[in-house]
Each structure stands twice: as C-alpha cells, then as structure tokens.
Motif scaffolding. Structure first.
Motif, PDB file in Angstrom:
ATOM      1  N   LYS B 276     -52.461 105.208   0.372  1.00 38.26           N
ATOM      2  CA  LYS B 276     -53.196 104.356   1.279  1.00 38.26           C
ATOM      3  C   LYS B 276     -52.505 102.997   1.341  1.00 38.26           C
ATOM      4  CE  LYS B 276     -58.064 103.104   1.573  1.00 38.26           C
ATOM      5  NZ  LYS B 276     -59.320 103.197   0.814  1.00 38.26           N
ATOM      6  N   ASP B 277     -52.514 102.377   2.487  1.00 38.08           N
ATOM      7  CA  ASP B 277     -51.927 101.041   2.591  1.00 38.08           C
ATOM      8  C   ASP B 277     -52.853 100.061   1.881  1.00 38.08           C
ATOM      9  OD1 ASP B 277     -50.873  98.656   3.164  1.00 38.08           O
ATOM     10  OD2 ASP B 277     -50.925  98.862   5.356  1.00 38.08           O
ATOM     11  N   GLN B 600     -55.132  94.066 -11.452  1.00 38.62           N
ATOM     12  CA  GLN B 600     -54.364  94.922 -10.538  1.00 38.62           C
ATOM     13  C   GLN B 600     -54.808  96.379 -10.647  1.00 38.62           C
ATOM     14  OE1 GLN B 600     -50.335  93.852 -11.778  1.00 38.62           O
ATOM     15  NE2 GLN B 600     -49.975  92.980  -9.749  1.00 38.62           N
ATOM     16  N   ILE B 601     -54.970  96.858 -11.874  1.00 42.51           N
ATOM     17  CA  ILE B 601     -55.369  98.261 -12.060  1.00 42.51           C
ATOM     18  C   ILE B 601     -56.735  98.494 -11.400  1.00 42.51           C
ATOM     19  CG2 ILE B 601     -55.996 100.026 -13.768  1.00 42.51           C
ATOM     20  CD1 ILE B 601     -54.016  98.594 -15.725  1.00 42.51           C
ATOM     21  N   ASP B 606     -60.042 100.602  -7.024  1.00 41.08           N
ATOM     22  CA  ASP B 606     -61.106 100.336  -6.049  1.00 41.08           C
ATOM     23  C   ASP B 606     -60.612 100.630  -4.625  1.00 41.08           C
ATOM     24  OD1 ASP B 606     -63.648  99.320  -5.205  1.00 41.08           O
ATOM     25  OD2 ASP B 606     -62.600  97.487  -4.570  1.00 41.08           O
ATOM     26  N   ALA B 607     -59.436 100.120  -4.294  1.00 38.39           N
ATOM     27  CA  ALA B 607     -58.893 100.288  -2.944  1.00 38.39           C
ATOM     28  C   ALA B 607     -58.673 101.758  -2.611  1.00 38.39           C
ATOM     29  CB  ALA B 607     -57.584  99.520  -2.815  1.00 38.39           C
ATOM     30  N   LEU B 608     -58.364 102.559  -3.639  1.00 35.96           N
ATOM     31  CA  LEU B 608     -58.131 103.985  -3.410  1.00 35.96           C
ATOM     32  C   LEU B 608     -59.437 104.781  -3.415  1.00 35.96           C
ATOM     33  CD1 LEU B 608     -54.896 104.344  -5.543  1.00 35.96           C
ATOM     34  CD2 LEU B 608     -55.058 104.564  -3.059  1.00 35.96           C
ATOM     35  N   GLY B 609     -60.542 104.066  -3.570  1.00 40.53           N
ATOM     36  CA  GLY B 609     -61.844 104.700  -3.429  1.00 40.53           C
ATOM     37  C   GLY B 609     -62.382 105.354  -4.680  1.00 40.53           C
ATOM     38  N   HIS B 610     -61.905 104.916  -5.840  1.00 36.25           N
ATOM     39  CA  HIS B 610     -62.414 105.489  -7.094  1.00 36.25           C
ATOM     40  C   HIS B 610     -63.277 104.475  -7.836  1.00 36.25           C
ATOM     41  CE1 HIS B 610     -59.674 108.799  -6.454  1.00 36.25           C
ATOM     42  NE2 HIS B 610     -58.622 108.000  -6.476  1.00 36.25           N
ATOM     43  N   LYS B 611     -64.091 105.004  -8.741  1.00 40.47           N
ATOM     44  CA  LYS B 611     -64.939 104.119  -9.546  1.00 40.47           C
ATOM     45  C   LYS B 611     -64.370 103.923 -10.944  1.00 40.47           C
ATOM     46  CE  LYS B 611     -68.175 103.364  -6.597  1.00 40.47           C
ATOM     47  NZ  LYS B 611     -67.728 102.179  -5.842  1.00 40.47           N
ATOM     48  N   ASP B 620     -53.210 110.507  -4.816  1.00 45.57           N
ATOM     49  CA  ASP B 620     -53.166 109.109  -4.388  1.00 45.57           C
ATOM     50  C   ASP B 620     -51.744 108.622  -4.159  1.00 45.57           C
ATOM     51  OD1 ASP B 620     -55.965 108.577  -4.534  1.00 45.57           O
ATOM     52  OD2 ASP B 620     -55.792 108.616  -6.718  1.00 45.57           O
ATOM     53  N   LEU B 621     -50.739 109.452  -4.421  1.00 42.94           N
ATOM     54  CA  LEU B 621     -49.354 108.977  -4.442  1.00 42.94           C
ATOM     55  C   LEU B 621     -48.468 109.666  -3.415  1.00 42.94           C
ATOM     56  CD1 LEU B 621     -48.761 109.006  -8.318  1.00 42.94           C
ATOM     57  CD2 LEU B 621     -49.438 107.054  -6.925  1.00 42.94           C
TER      58      LEU B 621
END
Lengths: 303, 652
Positions: B276-277, B600-601, B606-611, B620-621
């Motif tokens: 994801k961007d 950062q982690i 969060d940005a990748l939609g995980h909790k 994700d890669l």
C-alpha cells in the motif's frame, strides 16, 4: 548427528539376546537422536538362503511394489520360501545361488532395498528404540552380533529410508552406523561410481559402507580397509561396521565424535557414550576405554 | 549426609536436590549414576558430592566451590567452566576434561581424553595417567600436569598457562615450546600431588607458549579515514577505499582488519516495499497506543520468556569491543524502551546487570567471561555459533583493547591480539549441542530461555538443527551485520544477505513444521522501524539493532573500531578516549532512536490496516527489484519504487 552402538557376544554365538541389548544401549543415547532408530542384526547363515528386506508403501501401492519385487526375484530364479509384511517394510527369505550384486542392483530399480544378506537383517524406522521395537519385535531377536543407531535428522527428512544402519548396497551382510560427516563425500562417491558401484541414497554413511565392502570384496582384511578409510575419508566421524562375523570401528584424526568401549569374558560392547554401556550393567562401575584419535580396530566372532 | 538414587530420580530433580543440599551445607551421595550426564551441574556451594560409579558428560560442569568425587569414569567436558572447588575422578575422563575451568582443582587418576584443558583460564588439571591429542589446546592460563605420556600436539595454540609432563612428550603443537623447569614450580607441583595423594617420583618437563602467534607481526599503518559512505560508493574499481586497501596490504603483507560490516551494495530490505502507498502517513501521536506491539519471546520450553514492549532487541556486542560506558548506555536505553540488552562475548558487568531491565548472557567458543554466577542472574542464555559479519570465524579483539581490566574479566593474558576460537570445544555437531543446551538448562533450573546466535550460512540446515535441538529462539544475523574487528574480505564476501537469511529460515521452518514454534530475531543491517516492519512481515518475530543503536549513541561510522582509539569513546578501552562519552546523554539518544522505531512500526502496521504488529505478513509486501523478488518470491512490482521510501515523520 546421532548415537551409535554395537555388541558382539563371544561365548554363545548363535542365540544371544542381541536385540534386547541394542534396544537398551540405544535407549541410553536416544538424546543424541530422537527421530529414528535402526538395528543391523546378525543370525547364523543357512545354506543358499538369502534374507531381504524392502521399504514398501502403505496399502495398495505397497502391494504393487511387492508384486514388482516378486517378479524381479522370479526373473533371477530366486525362490521365495518365506515372506512377511511388517511396519514400513516387507521381508523375504529366498533360495538364491546367483550373482548377488546383479540381483541387488536389479531390485534397487523396482523397490527401496533395506538390506540383503545371508546373516544380516536391517530393521529401521522413525521413532525411538522402543517405538521401533513395538512394531518389529526387535526384543525377540536372538543371534550373534549387531550394531544400532539413533538419528537426529538435520539435512534430510525424518523418513524410514533416511534412517541408519546403512547396508553396503550390493554387498551381502555388510552394514554401517556412523556418527559424523564425510566432507569429501562427492569426490569419494564419484570415484566409486566410476568403478560401477551404485548408490541408493545421498547419505555419507552409505558411502563408507560401499567403500569398505569394495575393499573387502577385493580380498582386503577389514582391519586394513578401516586403516585406509581414516586417511581417505575427510571429516568428523566415528563409525561401526559389521560383517557376518566381525565388528569394526574407526575414528577420525581429530576424535571429534565420541566412542567408548567395554569388554569382558562374555561380550564386547561399543557405543557413543558410556551411559549406553552402563545400560547393560546397571549400577556397576565399568572399566572402559575411549579409542584414541585416528584409531581403528576389529573384533571377530570365534566360530 | 543425603543420598540420591539416580535409578529412581531424574538428573533434573537430582540437581535441584543437590543445589538445595548445597544451600544447607549438607553433603550428598549419588548412587546408581550409570554414566548419566550433567550430574551436579549448577552447584555453587561448598559441599561434597560423592558419585558412586561413573558419570557422563559435563559432570560438575558450571559450578563453583563444590568438592566432587567420582568413583569411576566420567564422559566429555568434566568440570566444564568450574570456578572453584575440586573434582577427583578415580577412573578415566573423556575428551575436554577441565574445559574452560577458571580456578578449580581437577584430578583424574586414570587417563584423560583429547583436548584436555581447552580454553582453560586458571586452576589445575592433573592426569595421573596419560593425556591424548592436543592437551592444552588454546589454553589461556592455569596449569596442566600430566604424569604419563602427553599425547600428540601438546599445547596446540596455547596462549598462556603452563603444562608439565612427567612422561614422554609425544609431540608439541604449534606455538608451544619446551623450557627448563624452575625449582619453585616443581615444589608447587609436588605440594599439589601430596595434597591429593598422588604418588610420583619422576621428573617434569615444562611446556609454554612460544609467543610466535600472539600478535600480528606487522601493525597496520595509520591511514586517513575513508568513512562508510565513501567505502560503500558506487564504483568497485580503484575507489578511495580500494586504493587505501592496496597501500596498506603492500606494507603489512596480510589481510586487513576493520570494523563495521559489508559496505558493498546487496539486496536488502530497502529492495522490498509495502503493497500500500504509505507515503501519506501523517504524524499520529496516538498510533503507538492503538497498535499491539508487545512481544514475548523464548517460552518454548517453559522458561520465563523475554518480554519486549516492541519487537526489537539490542544486538549482542561485547564489553571489550565497546567501552564500558557504551555498554551501560545501551543497557540504560534498553530499559527505558522496555526491551532487552545482550552481553555479547566479553562477560557481564555488575553495573550492566543493574541498569538493564532484561539481559541476555552470551556464551562463546572461548568462554571469555562466562561463569555460573552470571548465568544464574541472566534473563536469557545464548550460545553463539557464528555471526553475520564473519560466519565461521571467532571474534577478534586487537591488543590495544585487551587491557588489564578486559583481560581479567575474560581470563586471558593482557595485550594479545585476541582471536577467539572459531568453534566451541564441546559443540562439534547437533548431537553434542543437545547435551550442551541441557547443561545450560540444568545450571539454571530450566528457568530462562536458551537461544542461539547464528550467522547466515547454511541456513536451511542450521535452522532445522536449532529447531530440533530445542532452542527457544534464534538470533539470525545476515551478511550486513557489523563487528568491531574482522578481515575486510570476510566482511564483504562471506555469508548470506539478511534478506535471503530470513526467507531461507522461514522456508526451513516450514519444511519441518516449526514456523511459529521457534521465533527468529533478525539482525544485520536493520536501520529503522521500516526495516523492522518489513522483517516482521517476512516472518521474523522481532529484530535486533546493533550498529544503528551505536550510531544513535554517537558513532561516526569511520570503520576504525578495531584500532581501539575511537574518537567518540565508543570502540575503545582507553580512559582518555572513553571520557568523551557522555553515558546518560547517549543513553537518552539511543532511547529516543528506539522510540522512533516504535512509532514507525506502529504507524506502518496501522496504515496497512492491522491492529497488532504480528498481523503483518507477506501479503503486505512487494519486491522492487528482480533480485529481491527472486530471493523472497514476493511479486515483482517496480511501480512501487516511487513510494518505496516513505518519509515518515517522527511524531511529536
């Protein structure tokens, strides 16, 4: 990556409890190899009778393999007098008088051969010494001598065919158990292959077995073959070899792998660790010795 | 007098009992030992333990102060690392008797196996019978007395200590030579023999280190610094670093030593990107609280796991390579950030133990600074097999850093160019390693995790061995891993890149069904939280940072760590240089850097939609280069190159 053990009885050569003794010794060093356990057991030979054991698949696939084996045996005029399917294997006793190496190589192409010999029977499978005993009744085995092995699978899978002991493919009654690693494996193997020998696995223990069997078939004594093996093989190793009436050992020049031996009037026992020897004599303080680096030796059964 | 029957009691229970009797000062009789391993391991009290029969491997190993008597034989590793006390064996001893002892009296009435006294530091090993092959191999101190024959290669590569032989010397090892025996030493030997009632009327020959291999014969000339960013420049041909290298070699006539890791470009985590961007991530001060970062590691065998506030550890680095102040700063920072510190090779310091929240204690081949007391106060034990910077080689510590204090802690002679052994005396295969791990567990009552540090080499096999042998976790170090001193060519060209290492380790675990069972901590060029998140998405359970933590604490990346004259007081033992290091301030810098990783982690997760950070996965890669795609089997997606280096701003 393993533990090894061997036992040879001096006085009651044909009916000693070799199976029971090896189970105890291997149980004693099972921590060195929990994945699989194997035994090379020696009976007294009977005229023109060969013992053969193969790995066969479960169910119908196994039946097909057994048919292929029987066809091949018939082609070589080997008459089956006894057969049994047990655990991962099928065992045959046959009348046979021809060229054993040719028969063996032909059988290799139709099934996975575990061992062929007049005296030798190799039993090996995944699990502990007691697990294998539960399936194959090793406990009941009476004979003259034997060697055994516990394996920690690292470079290959946990599978019955990757277990030790290894039979010297094509040579009757020769088996090997080995703790260590032969680092010039491919060089040595190519040398032997150029001379026409076939290999059943990529395991370095099979290489030692074929190397020694080749020397023996050329008329060398086992002790001489062991002596040259120490210089020809590169790596770390402690191994035991058995023939129909001898057990031999060899150890690399750096003594990187352990080995302890014990001898009394009745028997000779050798193992990776003294704890295995003590299993035969609980509560006793044994007089043992550790073969020095680069040493070898043999014990012969008095027949 | 208490009696323990090993026919009815497991060794594990027996050792617990022996330690309890030790605390009460009560002597113990052990009956039916039947050559079982690890008898008496971990005893730290002055009691008598009488073993009525034979004992197996590591009898009296990792102990201090006990008096052991064994009526018959013992296996390998008798009295391993014993600090004080005595062991009397009436029969024979197997290989490496008195390995790494640091002060005990070890008496064997029979013969001793090969490599007796390997890496011993202090104390006495007496063999009334004969020795075998390489007695005194790499010994650093203490004395070996052999009344019978010496065996071949006596004193092979010994660094210090004395060997006395009553019988024939079969042959001397490299860098050992025979000298005259001073009268006072003979008196001391006779007193020792009398004390332990060992009769001997013959005379002795003395063997010591010949001093030919203790130091590199030519010292590298001082050169102007070629810093990392120049050394890692684009051209491989005749750049400044290559020229400097050739000039220095033309003077010293051997390979060069330097600090840091590989400088040449290699496929790395920067060659993969998030699907994801995430370049639009904005600073969210709460993201850290929203995302699950807590990570436990090392509970696979029932020991108390290391509890990390985020999936990051401090990588093992030694006191010796680094100054005391730097090690303390790292320990302080690790505590402030709720993660773990690691001792590295050089032993544990009291102050370090005090300020670190959780401390992993590393055991290396030379057993430098290794002892039972520090084992028992560690939160985790780690066997070092190899490291990414120099797989297959031992640590190097140049003479300038081997000060009196460092030599004392490590138990070695002062001022030598220390080249640690490349392999452990008692780990020559996966089978021996099982017995070694169990010794550690016995010594600490199975309370703490036991991990392994592996430099990436034959990963597929090594990871399987680690899993089979029951390690609690693996610290896996790729080719980009750094060090305080190693040969330049080794740093650049030996090993497997970090990216390949994590992929191969996951493949290896999948083959044996061990994924999720044995966590992998990835290290070797992890420079920020972005790398950490990628590593975790590829399957690592956590990452460890060494170089980046050092840089956060003031390192200028001049690659001269080995010289010992570090201008910022990090890679030095010179008090004048160390004075320049402001420990509390640098601890705070390292802590802040670690917190930037945390943010950062969390932000990426969060940005990748995980909790939770451990929900990150391969989905994700993507791979940005064909090489990275080939290595990781991730989809090759060059269109992501634009957004590959997100500028994630630090929160707050």
């Amino acid at each position: 990556m393993c533990g090894i053990a061997g036992i040879l009885y001096k006085n009651d050569p044909t009916d000693s409890s070799v199976g029971k003794a090896l189970i105890s010794m291997l149980d004693g060093c099972q921590h060195r190899g929990p994945d699989s356990t194997g035994f090379a057991l020696y009976h007294s030979p009977k005229a023109d009778l060969l013992r053969l054991r193969f790995f066969v698949e479960n169910g119908a696939e196994g039946e097909k393999t057994i048919t292929r084996i029987k066809d091949k045996l018939a082609e070589f005029q080997a008459e089956v007098v006894e057969e049994e399917r047990i655990g991962s294997t099928a065992r045959f006793t046959v009348h046979f008088k021809g060229d054993l190496q040719k028969l063996a190589y032909a059988l290799e192409h139709v099934a996975k051969v575990v061992s062929i010999g007049e005296s030798l029977d190799i039993i090996k499978d995944v699990g502990s010494a007691h697990d294998v005993d539960d399936v194959y009744a090793v406990d009941d085995f009476h004979g003259t001598h034997g060697i055994g092995h516990v394996r920690l699978a690292t470079e290959s899978d946990v599978a019955p065919e990757a277990s030790h002991p290894f039979w010297a493919t094509g040579f009757a009654d020769i088996a090997i158990v080995h703790n260590g690693q032969i680092t010039n494996y491919w060089k040595m193997r190519r040398r032997l292959e150029k001379r026409g020998f076939e290999f059943n696995t990529d395991n370095d223990s099979e290489l030692i077995a074929v190397y020694l069997a080749d020397k023996l078939s050329l008329g060398e004594k086992l002790t001489d073959a062991l002596k040259t093996s120490i210089d020809d093989m590169d790596g770390t190793f402690s191994f035991l070899v058995s023939t129909k009436d001898e057990i031999g050992f060899a150890k690399d020049h750096l003594a990187a792998k352990p080995m302890v031996k014990f001898e009394n009037d009745e028997l000779i026992a050798i193992a990776s660790e003294e704890v295995s020897l003590n299993k035969l004599f609980p509560g006793e303080a044994l007089i043992t010795s550790e073969p020095p680096p680069g040493s070898y030796g043999t014990w012969q059964r008095s027949i | 007098m208490a009696t323990i029957d090993l026919a009815a009691t497991s060794v594990r229970e027996a050792n617990e009992l022996i330690r309890n009797y030790g605390a009460k000062g009560e002597d113990v009789d052990v009956i039916n030992p039947d050559a079982r391993h690890h008898i008496g391991v971990g005893l730290v009290h002055d009691i008598k333990v009488h073993v009525q029969g034979s004992a197996g491997y590591f009898c009296a190993g990792l102990t201090d102060g006990g008096r052991f008597e064994i009526d018959n034989n013992v296996g390998w590793g008798l009295a391993d690392n014993m600090l004080g006390g005595s062991v009397i064996v009436r029969g024979n001893a197997g290989a490496i008797a008195a390995v790494a002892i640091r002060g005990a009296d070890v008496i064997v009435h029979g013969n001793i196996g090969s490599r007796a006294g390997q890496v011993m530091k202090e104390g006495t090993l007496l063999a009334a019978g004969s020795a075998n092959f390489m007695a005194g191999y790499m010994m650093y101190g203490g004395r070996i007395i052999i009344l019978g024959e010496s065996g071949e290669k006596l004193g092979q590569d010994m660094t210090g200590g004395n060997i006395y032989v009553g019988g024939k010397i079969n042959s001397l090892g490299t860098d050992a030579h025979q000298i005259d025996l001073p009268g006072d030493e003979e008196t001391s030997i006779r007193e020792f023999l009398d004390r332990y009632q060992v009769p001997f009327t013959g005379s002795f020959q003395k063997v010591v280190n010949a001093g030919k291999k203790l130091r590199y014969d030519k010292i590298e000339p001082r050169v102007r610094n070629v810093p990392f960013f120049v050394a890692s420049g684009n051209s491989d041909y005749w750049n400044e670093k290559v020229q400097e290298d050739i000039h220095v070699k033309s003077v010293i006539g051997r390979y060069r030593i330097r600090g840091y890791g590989a400088t040449r470009p290699l496929p790395h985590l920067s060659d993969i990107a998030f699907k994801k961007d995430i370049s639009t991530i904005s600073a969210d001060t709460n993201v850290v609280d929203k995302i699950g970062l807590a990570t436990e590691i090392g509970g696979r065998n029932g020991g108390k796991p290391i509890s990390l506030s985020m999936p990051v550890m401090i990588a093992p680095m030694s006191y010796g390579a680094l100054s005391k102040s730097t090690k303390i700063a790292l320990a302080m920072a690790s505590k402030m950030s709720g993660i773990s510190e690691n001792t590295g090779e050089g032993g544990m310091m009291d102050k370090q133990r005090e300020v670190a929240g959780q401390l992993i204690y590393q055991c290396l081949s030379g057993r430098l600074g290794w002892n039972i007391h520090d084992m028992q106060r560690a939160d985790g034990l780690e066997i070092y097999i190899s490291q990414g910077a120099k797989p297959g080689l031992g640590g190097q510590l140049m003479a300038k850093k081997v000060t009196k204090e460092i030599a004392r802690i490590r138990g070695i002679p002062e001022g030598i160019d220390l080249r640690s052994p490349s392999r452990h005396p008692d780990v020559l295969g996966a089978d021996d390693l099982v017995i070694k791990i169990e010794e550690f567990r016995e010594a600490t009552g199975y309370r703490v995790p036991v991990s392994v540090k592996l430099g990436a080499g034959r990963i597929r096999d090594d990871i399987k061995i680690a899993w089979k042998d029951g390690f609690d976790f693996v610290e896996l170090d790729g080719l980009q891993g750094s060090t305080g001193a190693a040969g330049n060519e080794v740093l650049e060209f030996v090993g497997i890149p970090t990216l390949s290492a994590i992929q191969e380790s996951m493949d290896s675990l999948d083959e044996v069904g061990g994924r999720g069972d044995m966590p992998i901590v990835l290290m070797g060029g992890i420079k920020d939280g972005v790398d950490a998140a990628k590593a975790i998405a590829l399957g690592a359970h956590a990452v460890a940072v060494g170089t980046s933590a050092i840089i956060a604490g003031g390192c200028i990346a001049c690659l001269q760590c080995h010289v010992g004259q570090c201008v910022v007081g990090i890679a030095t033992q010179d008090p004048e240089h160390e004075k320049r290091y402001d420990t509390p301030a640098e601890a705070l810098h390292i802590h802040k850097y670690l917190e930037s990783m945390r943010w950062q982690i969390a932000a990426i997760t969060d940005a990748l939609g995980h909790k939770n950070v451990h929900e990150l996965g391969r989905d994700d890669l993507v791979a940005l280069t064909p090489e990275a795609a080939e290595i990781t089997r991730l989809p090759y997606a060059p269109e992501y190159r634009q957004s590959a280096q997100p500028r994630i701003r630090e929160a707050g």
